[in-house]
Design an enzyme around this catalytic site. Structure first.
Site, PDB file in Angstrom:
ATOM      1  N   GLY A   1       2.132 -13.929 -64.337  1.00 56.51           N
ATOM      2  CA  GLY A   1       0.944 -14.112 -63.506  1.00 56.51           C
ATOM      3  C   GLY A   1       0.976 -15.364 -62.643  1.00 56.51           C
ATOM      4  N   THR A   2       2.176 -15.852 -62.346  1.00 55.83           N
ATOM      5  CA  THR A   2       2.332 -17.060 -61.528  1.00 55.83           C
ATOM      6  C   THR A   2       1.688 -16.897 -60.152  1.00 55.83           C
ATOM      7  OG1 THR A   2       4.541 -17.008 -62.497  1.00 55.83           O
ATOM      8  CG2 THR A   2       4.082 -18.798 -60.946  1.00 55.83           C
TER       9      THR A   2
ATOM     10  N   TRP B   1      -0.655 -14.944 -59.130  1.00 59.57           N
ATOM     11  CA  TRP B   1      -2.122 -14.907 -59.244  1.00 59.57           C
ATOM     12  C   TRP B   1      -2.664 -16.325 -59.468  1.00 59.57           C
ATOM     13  CZ3 TRP B   1      -4.937 -11.494 -63.472  1.00 59.57           C
ATOM     14  CH2 TRP B   1      -6.254 -11.262 -63.065  1.00 59.57           C
TER      15      TRP B   1
ATOM     16  N   HIS C   1       8.757 -23.161 -63.762  1.00 58.39           N
ATOM     17  CA  HIS C   1       8.867 -22.218 -64.879  1.00 58.39           C
ATOM     18  C   HIS C   1       9.508 -22.891 -66.095  1.00 58.39           C
ATOM     19  CE1 HIS C   1       7.588 -18.663 -62.761  1.00 58.39           C
ATOM     20  NE2 HIS C   1       8.573 -18.685 -61.897  1.00 58.39           N
TER      21      HIS C   1
ATOM     22  N   ARG D   1       3.515  -5.562 -57.878  1.00 56.52           N
ATOM     23  CA  ARG D   1       3.921  -4.226 -58.323  1.00 56.52           C
ATOM     24  C   ARG D   1       2.662  -3.449 -58.658  1.00 56.52           C
ATOM     25  NH1 ARG D   1       5.641  -1.457 -62.962  1.00 56.52           N
ATOM     26  NH2 ARG D   1       4.817  -3.154 -64.227  1.00 56.52           N
TER      27      ARG D   1
HETATM   28  P1  A3P Z   1       3.460  -6.201 -62.823  1.00 53.65           P
HETATM   29  O1  A3P Z   1       4.944  -6.169 -62.625  1.00 53.65           O
HETATM   30  O2  A3P Z   1       3.063  -5.835 -64.227  1.00 53.65           O
HETATM   31  O3  A3P Z   1       2.714  -5.423 -61.812  1.00 53.65           O
HETATM   32  P2  A3P Z   1       4.624 -13.487 -61.468  1.00 53.65           P
HETATM   33  O4  A3P Z   1       3.605 -13.745 -60.432  1.00 53.65           O
HETATM   34  O5  A3P Z   1       4.620 -14.472 -62.593  1.00 53.65           O
HETATM   35  O6  A3P Z   1       5.955 -13.230 -60.883  1.00 53.65           O
HETATM   36  O7  A3P Z   1       4.161 -12.126 -62.189  1.00 53.65           O
HETATM   37  C1  A3P Z   1       4.213 -10.914 -61.481  1.00 53.65           C
HETATM   38  C2  A3P Z   1       3.219  -9.953 -62.093  1.00 53.65           C
HETATM   39  O8  A3P Z   1       1.892 -10.330 -61.683  1.00 53.65           O
HETATM   40  C3  A3P Z   1       3.439  -8.561 -61.581  1.00 53.65           C
HETATM   41  O9  A3P Z   1       2.987  -7.716 -62.646  1.00 53.65           O
HETATM   42  C4  A3P Z   1       2.525  -8.516 -60.368  1.00 53.65           C
HETATM   43  O10 A3P Z   1       2.209  -7.208 -59.950  1.00 53.65           O
HETATM   44  C5  A3P Z   1       1.324  -9.268 -60.909  1.00 53.65           C
HETATM   45  N1  A3P Z   1       0.493  -9.888 -59.864  1.00 53.65           N
HETATM   46  C6  A3P Z   1       0.869 -10.467 -58.708  1.00 53.65           C
HETATM   47  N2  A3P Z   1      -0.183 -10.922 -58.031  1.00 53.65           N
HETATM   48  C7  A3P Z   1      -1.267 -10.624 -58.769  1.00 53.65           C
HETATM   49  C8  A3P Z   1      -2.678 -10.832 -58.582  1.00 53.65           C
HETATM   50  N3  A3P Z   1      -3.162 -11.420 -57.498  1.00 53.65           N
HETATM   51  N4  A3P Z   1      -3.517 -10.390 -59.557  1.00 53.65           N
HETATM   52  C9  A3P Z   1      -3.038  -9.777 -60.661  1.00 53.65           C
HETATM   53  N5  A3P Z   1      -1.725  -9.557 -60.888  1.00 53.65           N
HETATM   54  C10 A3P Z   1      -0.849  -9.977 -59.960  1.00 53.65           C
END
Ligand code: A3P
Length: 286
Positions: free
Chosen positions: A27-28, A30, A91, A252
């Site tokens: 959730g980075t 986000w 990270h 995704r």
């Molecule tokens: P999924 O692959 O389960 O969809 P990170 O940002 O740490 O790389 O994590 C990526 C995950 O967070 C992905 O999960 C992505 O779809 C989800 N993600 C990205 N932006 C988001 C947002 N604004 N709100 C909720 N989830 C989000």
């Protein structure tokens, strides 16, 4: 490694820095959007600025660890573009952070996620990267989920063991709650208003408890929402130049419990057992 070593020895934290830390795929993106949008509320009073409408969150706040020697990161450290402290990201696990960070008193926000969803998200992410770079495609096609689960369980991953990562920050958040905030992706999904209020207070930018505060919370959540960010032109077709990665690799499904579509009951059972074992006695549940 060179960049991480430089980060560890040369980074000079400031007391008002806010460091966003996560195991990859928890959730980075986000978290960056939420924190940026919280800090931007004050700027909005002067003029309408919405930087994330034109820039991917990772481009705005690139990870310090693997990019420390890049011009972009060096420039960001010197000219963060805001007066109220720098928003930075890494990270690295807690025990690998620069000593200077651990003693600086700066704020750390950590986001964690259910291990099975993290694994599935990571598996999709690396398969997308493998597809982009034909030279590194495995001979048997895309990286199979069985091997991804094996790596996850043995802790052989780019940022080390998922469990050591989350437990390290969890324990630190219990010891220093004023300085380390531990959030969970699932709680952000379930009760975003409550979680974002907690986050803003921690960042010393609390929302008011009156109607104005509700409107601000709504604005931060709307601007940071998965559906909005995913549909922006910059995230649909843009590229994060620093790593030559399409921005859409970071968006995704954004749902809780998606692991059920990909992991066999045996894989899920193995990870659940490992999770129980690794988190035993910590008070943390994921
Ligand atoms: P999924 O692959 O389960 O969809 P990170 O940002 O740490 O790389 O994590 C990526 C995950 O967070 C992905 O999960 C992505 O779809 C989800 N993600 C990205 N932006 C988001 C947002 N604004 N709100 C909720 N989830 C989000």
């Amino acid at each position: 490694m060179q960049s991480i070593m430089a980060f560890r020895s040369e980074f000079q934290p400031r007391r008002d820095d806010i460091l966003l830390i996560s195991f990859p795929k928890t959730g980075t993106t986000w978290l960056i959007a939420l924190c940026h949008n919280i800090l931007s509320l004050d700027d909005d009073e002067k003029e309408e600025v919405d930087v994330l409408a034109k820039m991917n969150p990772h481009e705005l706040v690139p990870p310090l660890d693997v990019n420390f020697l890049s011009d972009q990161v060096q420039d960001l450290l010197l000219n963060p573009g805001r007066s109220k402290g720098r928003l930075l990201q890494t990270h690295l696990p807690y025990n690998c952070l620069p000593e200077s960070v651990r003693n600086s008193g700066c704020k750390i926000v950590h986001v964690a996620r259910n291990p099975k969803d993290t694994l599935v998200s990571m598996w999709h992410f690396y398969n997308k990267i493998l597809k982009l770079s034909e030279t590194t495609t495995t001979p048997d096609g895309p990286f199979p989920v069985e091997r991804a689960a094996e790596s996850f369980c043995s802790g052989v991953l780019p940022c080390g063991s998922f469990y050591e990562h989350v437990v390290g920050y969890w324990e630190e958040s219990n010891k220093r709650p004023e300085e380390v905030l531990f959030l969970k992706y699932e709680e952000l999904s379930r009760d975003p208003e409550e979680q974002v209020r907690k986050l803003a207070s921690f960042m010393r930018r609390p929302f008011s408890s009156m109607e104005d505060g509700d409107a601000e919370v709504e604005k931060v959540l709307r601007r940071s929402s998965f559906n909005r960010l995913k549909e922006l032109e910059v995230n649909k077709n843009g590229v994060w130049e620093l790593h030559r990665l399409p921005n859409n690799t970071f968006f995704r499904k954004g749902t809780v419990g998606d692991w059920k579509c990909y992991l066999t009951p045996q894989m899920a059972k193995r990870i659940d057992q490992l999770t129980r074992l690794k988190l035993q006695g910590t008070g943390l549940s994921l």
